[in-house]
Structures are given as structure tokens and as C-alpha cells.
Design a protein around this motif. Structure first.
Motif, PDB file in Angstrom:
ATOM      1  N   ARG A   9      -2.684 -77.582  31.050  1.00  0.00           N
ATOM      2  CA  ARG A   9      -2.955 -78.028  29.679  1.00  0.00           C
ATOM      3  C   ARG A   9      -1.654 -78.364  28.957  1.00  0.00           C
ATOM      4  NH1 ARG A   9      -3.801 -74.447  25.230  1.00  0.00           N
ATOM      5  NH2 ARG A   9      -3.850 -72.845  26.834  1.00  0.00           N
ATOM      6  N   GLY A  10      -1.616 -79.554  28.379  1.00  0.00           N
ATOM      7  CA  GLY A  10      -0.478 -79.986  27.587  1.00  0.00           C
ATOM      8  C   GLY A  10       0.500 -80.899  28.304  1.00  0.00           C
ATOM      9  N   ILE A  11       0.524 -80.868  29.639  1.00  0.00           N
ATOM     10  CA  ILE A  11       1.461 -81.722  30.366  1.00  0.00           C
ATOM     11  C   ILE A  11       0.908 -83.143  30.411  1.00  0.00           C
ATOM     12  CG2 ILE A  11       2.543 -82.204  32.600  1.00  0.00           C
ATOM     13  CD1 ILE A  11       2.796 -79.215  33.041  1.00  0.00           C
ATOM     14  N   ARG A  12       1.756 -84.108  29.977  1.00  0.00           N
ATOM     15  CA  ARG A  12       1.351 -85.512  29.893  1.00  0.00           C
ATOM     16  C   ARG A  12       1.916 -86.382  31.006  1.00  0.00           C
ATOM     17  NH1 ARG A  12       4.153 -87.549  26.058  1.00  0.00           N
ATOM     18  NH2 ARG A  12       5.332 -85.737  25.470  1.00  0.00           N
ATOM     19  N   PHE A  81       5.585 -82.824  27.842  1.00  0.00           N
ATOM     20  CA  PHE A  81       4.388 -82.093  27.421  1.00  0.00           C
ATOM     21  C   PHE A  81       4.201 -82.183  25.913  1.00  0.00           C
ATOM     22  CE2 PHE A  81       7.964 -79.301  27.999  1.00  0.00           C
ATOM     23  CZ  PHE A  81       7.917 -78.348  27.003  1.00  0.00           C
ATOM     24  N   ASP A  82       3.117 -81.596  25.419  1.00  0.00           N
ATOM     25  CA  ASP A  82       2.672 -81.841  24.058  1.00  0.00           C
ATOM     26  C   ASP A  82       3.441 -81.125  22.955  1.00  0.00           C
ATOM     27  OD1 ASP A  82       1.700 -79.335  24.661  1.00  0.00           O
ATOM     28  OD2 ASP A  82      -0.395 -79.800  24.255  1.00  0.00           O
ATOM     29  N   GLU A  83       3.799 -79.857  23.139  1.00  0.00           N
ATOM     30  CA  GLU A  83       4.484 -79.125  22.081  1.00  0.00           C
ATOM     31  C   GLU A  83       5.323 -77.991  22.665  1.00  0.00           C
ATOM     32  OE1 GLU A  83       1.487 -77.645  19.460  1.00  0.00           O
ATOM     33  OE2 GLU A  83       0.500 -76.490  21.013  1.00  0.00           O
ATOM     34  N   VAL A  84       6.392 -77.636  21.958  1.00  0.00           N
ATOM     35  CA  VAL A  84       7.309 -76.599  22.433  1.00  0.00           C
ATOM     36  C   VAL A  84       6.589 -75.269  22.649  1.00  0.00           C
ATOM     37  CG1 VAL A  84       9.394 -75.282  21.861  1.00  0.00           C
ATOM     38  CG2 VAL A  84       9.326 -77.723  21.428  1.00  0.00           C
ATOM     39  N   ALA A  85       5.529 -75.011  21.897  1.00  0.00           N
ATOM     40  CA  ALA A  85       4.774 -73.768  22.051  1.00  0.00           C
ATOM     41  C   ALA A  85       4.192 -73.623  23.461  1.00  0.00           C
ATOM     42  CB  ALA A  85       3.658 -73.703  21.011  1.00  0.00           C
ATOM     43  N   SER A  86       4.072 -74.717  24.199  1.00  0.00           N
ATOM     44  CA  SER A  86       3.535 -74.697  25.560  1.00  0.00           C
ATOM     45  C   SER A  86       4.615 -74.433  26.611  1.00  0.00           C
ATOM     46  CB  SER A  86       2.880 -76.043  25.888  1.00  0.00           C
ATOM     47  OG  SER A  86       1.868 -76.349  24.980  1.00  0.00           O
ATOM     48  N   LEU A  87       5.853 -74.222  26.191  1.00  0.00           N
ATOM     49  CA  LEU A  87       6.972 -74.122  27.115  1.00  0.00           C
ATOM     50  C   LEU A  87       6.782 -73.048  28.189  1.00  0.00           C
ATOM     51  CD1 LEU A  87       9.777 -75.012  28.018  1.00  0.00           C
ATOM     52  CD2 LEU A  87      10.746 -73.449  26.320  1.00  0.00           C
ATOM     53  N   GLY A  88       6.326 -71.870  27.827  1.00  0.00           N
ATOM     54  CA  GLY A  88       6.136 -70.804  28.813  1.00  0.00           C
ATOM     55  C   GLY A  88       5.173 -71.207  29.910  1.00  0.00           C
ATOM     56  N   ARG A  89       4.050 -71.778  29.518  1.00  0.00           N
ATOM     57  CA  ARG A  89       3.038 -72.219  30.482  1.00  0.00           C
ATOM     58  C   ARG A  89       3.597 -73.316  31.378  1.00  0.00           C
ATOM     59  NH1 ARG A  89      -0.859 -72.977  27.096  1.00  0.00           N
ATOM     60  NH2 ARG A  89      -0.263 -75.059  26.470  1.00  0.00           N
ATOM     61  N   VAL A  90       4.354 -74.250  30.790  1.00  0.00           N
ATOM     62  CA  VAL A  90       4.922 -75.367  31.546  1.00  0.00           C
ATOM     63  C   VAL A  90       5.962 -74.855  32.541  1.00  0.00           C
ATOM     64  CG1 VAL A  90       6.328 -77.460  31.349  1.00  0.00           C
ATOM     65  CG2 VAL A  90       4.430 -77.065  29.758  1.00  0.00           C
TER      66      VAL A  90
END
Length: 99
Positions: A9-12, A81-90
Motif C-alpha cells: 500500500r502506497g508504493i506507486r 510512494f505516497d507519503e513519508v508516513a508510509s516509510l516504515g512499511r516501504v
């Protein structure tokens, strides 16, 4: 191989870039791969200033969204990816893929 990152989720967009700046593989919506060469230059400069050491990744927070650059041998994996808040998951997904 790298296309499975698009399931996170979030990776473009993901792209594996070789040492010369060419695309080895990519998937998803396009993003400016020229940031890879600029990122490599920044890392090289920082390594020289700090006395060497290996780099793990570099986060660039750009107008079009964050981009994570992760070394893989002499290549670099670009993950947009979509937002910095997703960094851990990415980061988790990228490390799982590369190791």
C-alpha cells in the motif's frame, strides 16, 4: 521481481537503476529517475566528508512525493510512494525483497 513491491500500500513506482543510470527493470507509474544519479552524488560526498562507510538508503521528500533510494550491489532501487508516513512499511518491503 520488483513489481511485487507495487502490492505494498502506497508504493506507486519502482525502478532498478544500474551504475550508468540506465533502467534495469521498472514497474508502476513513472517517476523521474534522474534523482538516482543526484542521490548517488550526495551519498558519495557525504561518505567522503564522514570518512567512508556503507549507505543503507536515502530518503528524498520531493514535490511529487517521497522517493527512497536503496543500494543493491552497484545498482540502486528507486521506490516512489505516497507519503513519508508510509516509510516504515516501504523500508520493510524493500529490505524483504532485496535480502
Amino acid at each position: 521481481m520488483i513489481s511485487q513491491l507495487l502490492e505494498v500500500r502506497g508504493i506507486r513506482h519502482v525502478a532498478l537503476i544500474d551504475a550508468a543510470g540506465g533502467i534495469v527493470s521498472s514497474a508502476g507509474g513513472g517517476s523521474d529517475i534522474s534523482v538516482v544519479q543526484a542521490g548517488r552524488a550526495v551519498v558519495t560526498s557525504l561518505q567522503a566528508a564522514l570518512g567512508g562507510g556503507e549507505w543503507q538508503d536515502l530518503l528524498l521528500d520531493l514535490d511529487g512525493g517521497p522517493v527512497l533510494l536503496t543500494p543493491h550491489g552497484d545498482q540502486v532501487l528507486l521506490t516512489a510512494f505516497d507519503e513519508v508516513a508510509s516509510l516504515g512499511r516501504v523500508r520493510f518491503a524493500v529490505r524483504r525483497l532485496l535480502h
